[in-house]
Scaffold this active site. Structure first.
Site: not given
Ligand code: FE2
Length: 428
Positions: A59, A210, A315
């Site tokens: 990402h 995903h 994350w």
């Molecule tokens: Fe991812």
């Protein structure tokens, strides 16, 4: 002058010693003792010469944003998504591009020369898409960046995502993404798999979903992805990323599912660092670790690659663009400890992701793109054990990064002055 660049005295993954002669951006010769006439000579000094690392799941729009606007306190996927939602309205084209460029510098220094990145298309401005398309153009002479149109907040759940995804593809994004477990219902998730695969079939694109990134044993969107891949003839162009729910699924069901994946040609992309960091957060002990069933899929002939997913973002609070870290963690969690399995884990961050991305001319062969990395290690398993230093990186024919050898100087009586912790197995 025989070559523009010559990588001299390296050891290939199969143990053979060879020089690699480069003309332009192509490998022109691989043989022992090539003539030492070249514009640039890279002395590999008996170290491992490998094709570059490839990360097929990342990402880039979120990377290096750690701490903006705050850190993820629960450590869950859901708080990470909420946090990214808080950050999104404040993103600027320049900031996204600058962080991506900084990350690509890290990647190049680690011999990571190709990345497939998801880019969030739920922001109507498509600012991150445009920023990353600019970056892709800018780095193309030394780095391959492939973009996936990713509806982070849900293809159906996020207003505008259906139209935005097509707009992103019109702008030049090359892969169709999705997040079926993020939709409001299982049925919406299932419908999204059909719609997204149909878009890919119509446009002749690849798919990377995903898929089932939960601990819910009943999250089975992979089944629909496999079905649509087969129905639409997309075999070899589709990847299911994460697949963490498969860790928790019923064993009988998985025994049916994995052969279906192999038959349809759907690849699997687990992300070991992130999966074991984010999954199992709702468990007491024993805690599930959330990585999908890698050895079982490999055994059944499913194409598997390890991805990195995140570095310093909402994350994940660590990461250095080191695909050896990724494979090292994957090897442990999957308990792939035999010499053959460890060697295979090296392929999961080099050759296999290159194949999933469809990278043309990848590998160390005459005529291939002249991209490679010299590692301070004897062989691929040694490189994994050491998370080896990248002594030199050549990208599309040019030396783009060097790092001094990592060697400790000892001051001990009767002992060698230098140690670099490389290991040659003892002969019996
Ligand atoms: Fe991812």
């Amino acid at each position: 002058m025989a070559f523009d660049c010559l990588v001299r005295g390296g050891v290939l993954a199969d143990g053979t010693r060879a020089d690699i002669g480069i003309v332009g951006d192509r490998i022109a010769a691989i043989a022992p003792d090539l003539p030492a006439e070249a514009g640039e000579i890279v002395d590999a000094g008996g170290h491992l010469v490998s094709p570059p690392f490839v990360d097929v799941h990342f990402h880039m729009d979120a990377t290096l944003s750690y701490g903006l606007p705050r850190i993820n306190r629960s450590g869950t996927l859901l708080e990470g998504i909420a946090l990214w939602g808080e950050l999104k309205p404040h993103l600027t084209h320049e900031a996204v591009a600058e962080r991506a460029m900084a990350y690509i510098d890290w990647a190049v220094s680690m011999g990571l020369l190709a990345v497939r990145t998801h880019v969030d298309v739920c922001d109507d401005r498509l600012l991150a898409v445009e920023a990353l398309l600019d970056v892709k153009k800018r780095v193309a002479p030394w780095f391959d960046l492939q973009l996936v149109a990713f509806p982070q907040d849900g293809y159906y759940r996020s207003p505008g995502a259906v139209a935005n995804l097509e707009r992103a593809l019109d702008l030049g994004v090359e892969v169709v993404g999705g997040i079926p477990h993020g939709e409001r219902t299982m049925e919406d998730g299932r419908r999204s798999m059909t719609a997204l695969c149909e878009i890919a079939a119509r446009r002749g694109l690849m798919v990377d979903i995903h898929c089932d990134e939960t601990d819910d044993p009943l999250s089975r969107h992979i089944e629909q992805l496999v079905y649509e891949t087969q129905r639409l003839g997309l075999g070899g162009r589709v990847a299911g990323s994460h697949l963490t729910s498969m860790h928790s699924m019923d064993n009988y069901y998985v025994s049916k599912l994995i052969p279906l994946m192999a038959e349809a040609g759907v690849a699997a992309v687990p992300n070991p660092l992130i999966n074991i960091m984010l999954q199992g957060r709702h468990d007491t002990y024993p805690k599930r670790r959330g990585m999908t069933r890698v050895p079982e899929m490999l055994k059944a002939g499913v194409t598997v690659a390890f991805g990195q997913d995140c570095v310093l973002d909402p994350w994940y609070s660590l990461g250095t663009a080191d695909m050896l870290d990724v494979a090292f963690m994957g090897l442990h969690v999957a308990q792939m400890s035999s010499p053959a399995d460890m060697r295979r884990c090296y392929d999961l961050v080099t050759e296999t992701p290159a194949r999933i991305m469809g990278l043309a001319g990848y590998g160390l062969a005459v005529g291939a793109t002249a991209s490679l990395v010299v590692l301070q290690a004897n062989d691929p398993v040694d490189a994994l054990r050491l998370r080896a230093n990248r002594l030199a990186v050549v990208a599309k024919g040019r030396l783009v990064s060097t790092t001094p050898p990592r060697t400790a100087t000892l001051r001990l009586p009767g002992r060698p002055a230098a140690v670099d912790r490389r290991f040659t197995p003892p002969t019996p």
